[in-house]
Design an enzyme around this catalytic site. Structure first.
Site, PDB file in Angstrom:
ATOM      1  N   LYS A 179      -2.076   0.220   5.565  1.00  0.00           N
ATOM      2  CA  LYS A 179      -1.306  -0.111   6.588  1.00  0.00           C
ATOM      3  C   LYS A 179      -2.059  -0.496   7.740  1.00  0.00           C
ATOM      4  O   LYS A 179      -3.173  -0.898   7.383  1.00  0.00           O
ATOM      5  CB  LYS A 179      -0.728   1.051   7.078  1.00  0.00           C
ATOM      6  CG  LYS A 179       0.568   1.870   6.161  1.00  0.00           C
ATOM      7  CD  LYS A 179       1.680   1.023   5.527  1.00  0.00           C
ATOM      8  CE  LYS A 179       2.478   1.682   4.789  1.00  0.00           C
ATOM      9  NZ  LYS A 179       2.389   2.343   3.552  1.00  0.00           N
TER      10      LYS A 179
HETATM   11  C1  LIG Z   1       3.684   3.224   2.894  1.00  0.00           C
HETATM   12  C2  LIG Z   1       4.997   3.154   3.096  1.00  0.00           C
HETATM   13  C3  LIG Z   1       5.774   4.540   3.228  1.00  0.00           C
HETATM   14  C4  LIG Z   1       5.087   5.792   3.171  1.00  0.00           C
HETATM   15  O1  LIG Z   1       3.982   6.087   3.718  1.00  0.00           O
HETATM   16  P1  LIG Z   1       2.800   7.028   2.951  1.00  0.00           P
HETATM   17  O2  LIG Z   1       2.152   7.173   4.469  1.00  0.00           O
HETATM   18  O3  LIG Z   1       1.997   6.144   2.482  1.00  0.00           O
HETATM   19  O4  LIG Z   1       3.363   8.241   2.492  1.00  0.00           O
HETATM   20  C5  LIG Z   1       7.108   4.581   3.419  1.00  0.00           C
HETATM   21  N1  LIG Z   1       7.969   3.426   3.706  1.00  0.00           N
HETATM   22  C6  LIG Z   1       7.392   2.080   3.528  1.00  0.00           C
HETATM   23  C7  LIG Z   1       8.141   1.097   3.702  1.00  0.00           C
HETATM   24  C8  LIG Z   1       5.899   2.072   3.356  1.00  0.00           C
HETATM   25  O5  LIG Z   1       5.437   0.705   3.117  1.00  0.00           O
END
Ligand SMILES: *Cc1c(COP(=O)(O)O)cnc(C)c1O
Length: 363
Positions: A179
Protein backbone atom coordinates in the site's frame (compact mmCIF):
# COMPACT_ATOMS: atom_id res chain seq x y z
CA UNK A 1 10.85 3.44 4.70
CA UNK A 2 11.00 7.15 5.38
CA UNK A 3 13.80 7.17 7.95
CA UNK A 4 12.29 7.71 11.39
CA UNK A 5 10.55 4.31 11.63
CA UNK A 6 13.58 2.74 13.28
CA UNK A 7 13.58 5.33 16.08
CA UNK A 8 10.04 4.35 17.09
CA UNK A 9 10.80 0.63 16.75
CA UNK A 10 14.09 0.98 18.64
CA UNK A 11 12.30 2.72 21.50
CA UNK A 12 9.67 -0.05 21.60
CA UNK A 13 12.40 -2.70 21.79
CA UNK A 14 14.34 -0.82 24.49
CA UNK A 15 11.22 -0.33 26.61
CA UNK A 16 10.08 -3.94 26.01
CA UNK A 17 6.73 -2.83 24.49
CA UNK A 18 6.75 -5.58 21.84
CA UNK A 19 3.15 -6.74 22.17
CA UNK A 20 -0.30 -5.42 21.21
CA UNK A 21 0.02 -2.66 23.80
CA UNK A 22 2.41 0.25 24.19
CA UNK A 23 2.77 3.93 23.40
CA UNK A 24 3.17 3.61 19.61
CA UNK A 25 -0.45 2.43 19.32
CA UNK A 26 -2.15 5.60 20.63
CA UNK A 27 0.62 7.58 18.89
CA UNK A 28 -0.13 6.03 15.52
CA UNK A 29 -3.89 6.30 16.05
CA UNK A 30 -3.47 9.97 16.92
CA UNK A 31 -1.50 10.53 13.69
CA UNK A 32 -4.25 8.83 11.65
CA UNK A 33 -6.95 10.97 13.32
CA UNK A 34 -4.93 14.13 12.65
CA UNK A 35 -4.32 13.29 9.02
CA UNK A 36 -7.88 12.25 8.21
CA UNK A 37 -9.52 14.76 10.54
CA UNK A 38 -11.54 12.02 12.22
CA UNK A 39 -12.39 11.56 15.88
CA UNK A 40 -11.42 7.94 16.52
CA UNK A 41 -8.92 5.50 15.03
CA UNK A 42 -8.26 1.87 15.99
CA UNK A 43 -5.05 0.23 14.73
CA UNK A 44 -5.55 -3.43 13.76
CA UNK A 45 -3.62 -6.37 12.32
CA UNK A 46 -4.72 -6.02 8.68
CA UNK A 47 -7.11 -4.24 6.37
CA UNK A 48 -9.06 -7.47 5.99
CA UNK A 49 -9.45 -7.79 9.78
CA UNK A 50 -10.56 -4.15 9.85
CA UNK A 51 -13.33 -4.75 7.30
CA UNK A 52 -14.42 -7.82 9.28
CA UNK A 53 -14.65 -5.81 12.52
CA UNK A 54 -16.32 -2.85 10.79
CA UNK A 55 -19.16 -5.05 9.53
CA UNK A 56 -19.38 -6.87 12.87
CA UNK A 57 -19.73 -3.67 14.94
CA UNK A 58 -22.38 -2.40 12.51
CA UNK A 59 -24.36 -5.50 13.45
CA UNK A 60 -24.10 -7.56 10.26
CA UNK A 61 -25.54 -10.99 11.10
CA UNK A 62 -25.45 -14.44 9.48
CA UNK A 63 -27.89 -14.45 6.55
CA UNK A 64 -27.77 -10.66 6.13
CA UNK A 65 -26.95 -9.14 2.76
CA UNK A 66 -24.15 -6.61 2.24
CA UNK A 67 -23.92 -4.51 -0.92
CA UNK A 68 -20.31 -4.57 -2.12
CA UNK A 69 -18.34 -3.04 -4.99
CA UNK A 70 -17.69 -5.76 -7.55
CA UNK A 71 -14.55 -4.09 -8.89
CA UNK A 72 -12.12 -4.72 -6.03
CA UNK A 73 -9.62 -7.09 -4.47
CA UNK A 74 -11.15 -10.16 -2.82
CA UNK A 75 -10.16 -8.87 0.64
CA UNK A 76 -13.13 -6.47 0.47
CA UNK A 77 -15.66 -9.26 0.05
CA UNK A 78 -14.22 -12.15 2.10
CA UNK A 79 -15.12 -10.62 5.50
CA UNK A 80 -18.80 -10.66 4.44
CA UNK A 81 -18.47 -14.43 4.15
CA UNK A 82 -16.59 -14.65 7.49
CA UNK A 83 -19.76 -13.28 9.11
CA UNK A 84 -21.99 -15.80 7.34
CA UNK A 85 -23.52 -12.91 5.42
CA UNK A 86 -24.06 -12.70 1.66
CA UNK A 87 -22.45 -10.17 -0.69
CA UNK A 88 -24.61 -8.54 -3.36
CA UNK A 89 -22.22 -7.09 -5.93
CA UNK A 90 -22.74 -3.65 -7.42
CA UNK A 91 -21.14 -2.50 -10.70
CA UNK A 92 -18.92 0.56 -11.19
CA UNK A 93 -19.46 3.75 -13.18
CA UNK A 94 -16.95 4.91 -15.82
CA UNK A 95 -15.79 8.22 -14.25
CA UNK A 96 -14.05 6.76 -11.17
CA UNK A 97 -14.35 2.98 -11.78
CA UNK A 98 -16.04 2.83 -8.37
CA UNK A 99 -19.55 1.86 -7.21
CA UNK A 100 -22.21 3.45 -9.43
CA UNK A 101 -24.78 5.36 -7.32
CA UNK A 102 -27.65 4.63 -9.75
CA UNK A 103 -26.80 0.93 -9.88
CA UNK A 104 -26.61 0.92 -6.08
CA UNK A 105 -30.10 2.45 -5.96
CA UNK A 106 -31.40 -0.21 -8.35
CA UNK A 107 -29.75 -3.01 -6.38
CA UNK A 108 -31.31 -1.84 -3.10
CA UNK A 109 -34.75 -1.48 -4.70
CA UNK A 110 -34.57 -4.98 -6.16
CA UNK A 111 -33.41 -6.54 -2.85
CA UNK A 112 -36.25 -4.74 -1.03
CA UNK A 113 -38.76 -6.11 -3.56
CA UNK A 114 -37.54 -9.60 -2.56
CA UNK A 115 -38.15 -8.68 1.08
CA UNK A 116 -34.43 -8.43 1.83
CA UNK A 117 -33.11 -5.34 3.56
CA UNK A 118 -29.34 -4.90 2.98
CA UNK A 119 -27.50 -4.54 6.32
CA UNK A 120 -24.60 -2.44 5.00
CA UNK A 121 -22.95 -0.90 1.95
CA UNK A 122 -19.25 -1.69 1.50
CA UNK A 123 -17.78 0.53 -1.16
CA UNK A 124 -14.19 0.72 -2.37
CA UNK A 125 -12.00 3.63 -3.47
CA UNK A 126 -10.12 1.60 -6.05
CA UNK A 127 -6.51 2.36 -6.99
CA UNK A 128 -6.78 5.48 -4.81
CA UNK A 129 -9.57 7.15 -6.82
CA UNK A 130 -12.39 8.39 -4.56
CA UNK A 131 -15.87 7.07 -5.29
CA UNK A 132 -18.74 9.54 -5.93
CA UNK A 133 -19.45 9.96 -2.23
CA UNK A 134 -22.06 12.70 -2.47
CA UNK A 135 -24.34 10.56 -4.64
CA UNK A 136 -23.56 7.31 -2.79
CA UNK A 137 -24.30 8.87 0.61
CA UNK A 138 -27.59 10.29 -0.71
CA UNK A 139 -28.70 6.78 -1.72
CA UNK A 140 -27.50 5.30 1.59
CA UNK A 141 -29.40 7.97 3.53
CA UNK A 142 -32.55 7.51 1.47
CA UNK A 143 -32.70 3.87 2.60
CA UNK A 144 -31.03 4.31 6.00
CA UNK A 145 -28.25 1.79 5.28
CA UNK A 146 -24.84 2.28 6.98
CA UNK A 147 -21.77 2.72 4.75
CA UNK A 148 -18.29 1.26 5.23
CA UNK A 149 -15.59 2.78 3.02
CA UNK A 150 -12.82 0.40 2.03
CA UNK A 151 -10.06 2.98 1.60
CA UNK A 152 -7.30 0.35 1.79
CA UNK A 153 -5.77 1.73 -1.42
CA UNK A 154 -6.73 5.35 -0.89
CA UNK A 155 -5.09 6.78 2.23
CA UNK A 156 -4.36 10.42 1.42
CA UNK A 157 -7.07 10.71 -1.26
CA UNK A 158 -9.78 13.34 -0.89
CA UNK A 159 -13.29 13.92 -2.17
CA UNK A 160 -14.64 17.47 -2.08
CA UNK A 161 -11.68 18.38 0.13
CA UNK A 162 -12.44 15.71 2.76
CA UNK A 163 -10.29 12.63 3.32
CA UNK A 164 -11.79 9.38 2.05
CA UNK A 165 -12.91 7.10 4.87
CA UNK A 166 -14.69 9.98 6.66
CA UNK A 167 -17.99 9.91 4.73
CA UNK A 168 -19.44 6.58 5.89
CA UNK A 169 -20.03 5.34 9.45
CA UNK A 170 -16.62 3.63 9.27
CA UNK A 171 -13.54 4.04 7.09
CA UNK A 172 -10.96 1.28 6.58
CA UNK A 173 -7.25 1.61 5.76
CA UNK A 174 -4.61 -1.03 5.08
CA UNK A 175 -0.90 -0.83 5.85
CA UNK A 176 0.03 -3.99 4.00
CA UNK A 177 3.45 -3.97 2.29
CA UNK A 178 2.00 -3.06 -1.13
CA UNK A 179 0.00 0.00 0.00
CA UNK A 180 0.99 3.66 -0.17
CA UNK A 181 2.48 3.45 3.34
CA UNK A 182 3.04 0.27 5.32
CA UNK A 183 3.50 -1.10 8.82
CA UNK A 184 4.70 -4.40 7.26
CA UNK A 185 1.11 -5.56 7.80
CA UNK A 186 -1.76 -3.76 9.44
CA UNK A 187 -4.98 -1.84 9.15
CA UNK A 188 -6.97 0.89 10.84
CA UNK A 189 -10.60 1.75 11.37
CA UNK A 190 -11.72 5.37 11.60
CA UNK A 191 -15.09 6.63 12.81
CA UNK A 192 -16.80 9.61 14.43
CA UNK A 193 -18.75 7.24 16.66
CA UNK A 194 -17.06 6.59 20.01
CA UNK A 195 -19.15 3.49 20.73
CA UNK A 196 -18.23 1.86 17.42
CA UNK A 197 -14.54 2.59 18.05
CA UNK A 198 -14.70 1.19 21.59
CA UNK A 199 -16.55 -1.91 20.47
CA UNK A 200 -13.99 -2.53 17.70
CA UNK A 201 -11.11 -2.15 20.17
CA UNK A 202 -12.85 -4.49 22.64
CA UNK A 203 -13.53 -7.20 20.05
CA UNK A 204 -10.00 -6.91 18.57
CA UNK A 205 -8.45 -8.04 21.88
CA UNK A 206 -10.53 -11.19 22.52
CA UNK A 207 -13.58 -9.39 24.01
CA UNK A 208 -12.44 -9.60 27.63
CA UNK A 209 -15.21 -8.60 30.04
CA UNK A 210 -14.25 -6.15 32.80
CA UNK A 211 -13.69 -8.88 35.42
CA UNK A 212 -10.60 -9.80 37.52
CA UNK A 213 -10.41 -13.15 35.64
CA UNK A 214 -10.81 -14.15 31.98
CA UNK A 215 -14.51 -13.83 31.30
CA UNK A 216 -16.17 -13.47 27.92
CA UNK A 217 -19.74 -12.66 26.95
CA UNK A 218 -19.06 -12.06 23.25
CA UNK A 219 -16.98 -13.77 20.57
CA UNK A 220 -13.81 -11.75 20.05
CA UNK A 221 -10.78 -11.78 17.76
CA UNK A 222 -7.01 -11.40 17.96
CA UNK A 223 -6.94 -8.43 15.60
CA UNK A 224 -4.97 -5.72 17.42
CA UNK A 225 -1.88 -4.21 15.80
CA UNK A 226 1.43 -4.71 17.60
CA UNK A 227 3.33 -1.82 19.14
CA UNK A 228 6.28 -2.65 16.83
CA UNK A 229 4.14 -2.30 13.68
CA UNK A 230 2.57 0.88 15.06
CA UNK A 231 6.10 2.25 15.47
CA UNK A 232 6.76 1.69 11.77
CA UNK A 233 3.39 3.34 11.12
CA UNK A 234 4.33 6.49 13.05
CA UNK A 235 7.45 6.87 10.94
CA UNK A 236 5.47 6.22 7.77
CA UNK A 237 2.82 8.82 8.60
CA UNK A 238 5.60 11.44 8.53
CA UNK A 239 6.19 10.68 4.82
CA UNK A 240 2.60 10.02 3.68
CA UNK A 241 2.18 13.41 1.97
CA UNK A 242 5.51 12.92 0.22
CA UNK A 243 4.48 9.45 -0.99
CA UNK A 244 1.21 10.82 -2.39
CA UNK A 245 3.16 13.53 -4.20
CA UNK A 246 5.59 10.97 -5.64
CA UNK A 247 2.81 8.67 -6.86
CA UNK A 248 0.99 11.57 -8.46
CA UNK A 249 4.20 12.66 -10.19
CA UNK A 250 4.68 9.14 -11.57
CA UNK A 251 1.12 9.24 -12.89
CA UNK A 252 1.69 12.65 -14.53
CA UNK A 253 4.93 11.40 -16.08
CA UNK A 254 3.23 8.39 -17.68
CA UNK A 255 0.37 10.56 -18.90
CA UNK A 256 2.73 13.13 -20.44
CA UNK A 257 4.87 10.48 -22.10
CA UNK A 258 2.14 8.12 -23.31
CA UNK A 259 -1.01 10.24 -23.46
CA UNK A 260 -0.72 10.77 -27.23
CA UNK A 261 -0.85 7.03 -28.07
CA UNK A 262 -4.01 6.36 -30.03
CA UNK A 263 -6.55 4.35 -28.05
CA UNK A 264 -4.49 4.32 -24.83
CA UNK A 265 -6.60 5.65 -21.95
CA UNK A 266 -5.78 6.90 -18.47
CA UNK A 267 -8.36 7.37 -15.74
CA UNK A 268 -8.88 11.15 -15.42
CA UNK A 269 -9.45 12.73 -12.03
CA UNK A 270 -13.04 14.03 -11.77
CA UNK A 271 -13.45 17.55 -10.42
CA UNK A 272 -14.34 16.68 -6.81
CA UNK A 273 -11.62 14.02 -6.57
CA UNK A 274 -8.00 14.10 -5.44
CA UNK A 275 -6.47 10.64 -5.94
CA UNK A 276 -3.32 9.42 -4.22
CA UNK A 277 -2.70 7.59 -7.53
CA UNK A 278 -1.67 4.51 -5.60
CA UNK A 279 -1.33 2.67 -8.91
CA UNK A 280 -1.36 4.17 -12.37
CA UNK A 281 -3.66 2.11 -14.59
CA UNK A 282 -4.10 2.24 -18.36
CA UNK A 283 -6.62 0.82 -20.80
CA UNK A 284 -4.77 -0.62 -23.78
CA UNK A 285 -5.68 -0.05 -27.44
CA UNK A 286 -6.82 -3.11 -29.42
CA UNK A 287 -5.43 -5.50 -30.59
CA UNK A 288 -3.12 -5.42 -27.57
CA UNK A 289 -4.24 -7.30 -24.49
CA UNK A 290 -3.12 -6.84 -20.89
CA UNK A 291 -1.53 -10.29 -20.98
CA UNK A 292 0.40 -9.71 -24.24
CA UNK A 293 1.84 -6.43 -22.95
CA UNK A 294 2.49 -7.86 -19.49
CA UNK A 295 4.51 -10.77 -20.93
CA UNK A 296 6.41 -8.52 -23.36
CA UNK A 297 7.38 -6.16 -20.53
CA UNK A 298 8.34 -9.10 -18.33
CA UNK A 299 10.98 -9.98 -20.95
CA UNK A 300 12.53 -6.59 -20.15
CA UNK A 301 12.34 -7.33 -16.42
CA UNK A 302 9.47 -4.83 -15.99
CA UNK A 303 6.65 -6.04 -13.76
CA UNK A 304 3.07 -5.01 -14.52
CA UNK A 305 -0.16 -6.46 -13.15
CA UNK A 306 -3.64 -7.07 -14.52
CA UNK A 307 -6.49 -5.04 -13.02
CA UNK A 308 -8.43 -6.72 -10.21
CA UNK A 309 -10.72 -9.38 -11.63
CA UNK A 310 -14.23 -8.29 -10.57
CA UNK A 311 -15.95 -10.28 -7.83
CA UNK A 312 -19.01 -11.15 -9.92
CA UNK A 313 -16.66 -13.01 -12.32
CA UNK A 314 -14.90 -14.96 -9.55
CA UNK A 315 -15.67 -18.68 -9.19
CA UNK A 316 -15.94 -18.07 -5.41
CA UNK A 317 -18.91 -15.73 -5.92
CA UNK A 318 -20.58 -17.16 -9.01
CA UNK A 319 -23.87 -17.80 -7.21
CA UNK A 320 -24.10 -14.38 -5.55
CA UNK A 321 -26.45 -11.63 -6.77
CA UNK A 322 -24.99 -8.92 -8.99
CA UNK A 323 -26.44 -5.68 -10.33
CA UNK A 324 -24.87 -4.03 -13.35
CA UNK A 325 -23.74 -4.04 -16.98
CA UNK A 326 -20.31 -5.71 -16.59
CA UNK A 327 -18.35 -2.44 -17.04
CA UNK A 328 -15.65 -3.78 -14.67
CA UNK A 329 -15.43 -6.99 -16.70
CA UNK A 330 -14.68 -4.90 -19.78
CA UNK A 331 -12.10 -2.82 -17.90
CA UNK A 332 -10.50 -6.05 -16.68
CA UNK A 333 -10.14 -7.21 -20.31
CA UNK A 334 -8.34 -4.02 -21.38
CA UNK A 335 -6.54 -2.71 -18.31
CA UNK A 336 -3.03 -2.93 -16.89
CA UNK A 337 -1.39 -1.54 -13.73
CA UNK A 338 1.93 0.12 -14.57
CA UNK A 339 4.91 0.12 -12.19
CA UNK A 340 3.96 2.82 -9.67
CA UNK A 341 6.20 2.41 -6.62
CA UNK A 342 7.38 5.67 -5.08
CA UNK A 343 10.91 4.18 -5.05
CA UNK A 344 11.10 4.02 -8.88
CA UNK A 345 14.07 5.97 -10.32
CA UNK A 346 13.87 8.30 -13.33
CA UNK A 347 15.90 5.74 -15.32
CA UNK A 348 13.44 2.98 -14.48
CA UNK A 349 10.47 5.14 -15.44
CA UNK A 350 12.18 6.07 -18.74
CA UNK A 351 12.71 2.39 -19.43
CA UNK A 352 9.04 1.52 -18.85
CA UNK A 353 7.93 4.34 -21.16
CA UNK A 354 10.46 3.39 -23.86
CA UNK A 355 9.24 -0.19 -24.01
CA UNK A 356 5.56 0.72 -23.85
CA UNK A 357 6.04 3.10 -26.78
CA UNK A 358 7.88 0.39 -28.71
CA UNK A 359 5.21 -2.23 -27.99
CA UNK A 360 2.31 0.05 -28.79
CA UNK A 361 4.02 0.92 -32.10
CA UNK A 362 4.66 4.61 -31.65
CA UNK A 363 7.99 6.33 -32.18
C1 LIG B 1 -5.17 -4.50 0.36
C2 LIG B 1 -6.61 -4.39 0.32
C3 LIG B 1 -7.43 -4.85 1.37
C4 LIG B 1 -6.92 -5.68 2.51
O1 LIG B 1 -5.89 -5.16 3.25
P1 LIG B 1 -4.86 -6.14 3.99
O2 LIG B 1 -4.17 -5.23 4.93
O3 LIG B 1 -3.95 -6.68 2.92
O4 LIG B 1 -5.62 -7.22 4.67
C5 LIG B 1 -8.79 -4.61 1.31
N1 LIG B 1 -9.35 -3.99 0.27
C6 LIG B 1 -8.61 -3.55 -0.77
C7 LIG B 1 -9.32 -2.82 -1.86
C8 LIG B 1 -7.23 -3.75 -0.80
O5 LIG B 1 -6.52 -3.34 -1.85
Amino acid sequence: MGGHEKNYVQKALEDNWVTTAGPNLPGFEHDICQHTNSRHAVALSSGTATIHLALRVLGVQPGDEVLCSTFTFVASANPILYLGAQPVFVESEPDTWNMCPETLHKAIASRLRLGKRPAAILLVHLYGMPAKMKEIMAVAQEFGIPVVEDAAEALGSRYGGHQVGTFGRIGVFSFNGNKIITTSGGGALITEDEQLAEQARFLSTQAKDPAPYYQHSQMGYNYRMSNISAGIGRGQMEVLEKRVKQRREIHTFYRNQLGHIEGLEFLPEPKACFSNRWLTTVLLPAPHTPESIRLALEEENIETRPLWKPMHLQPLFEHHPYEGDNLSGKLFERGLCLPSSSSLTDEELDKVVKHLKRLLEVT
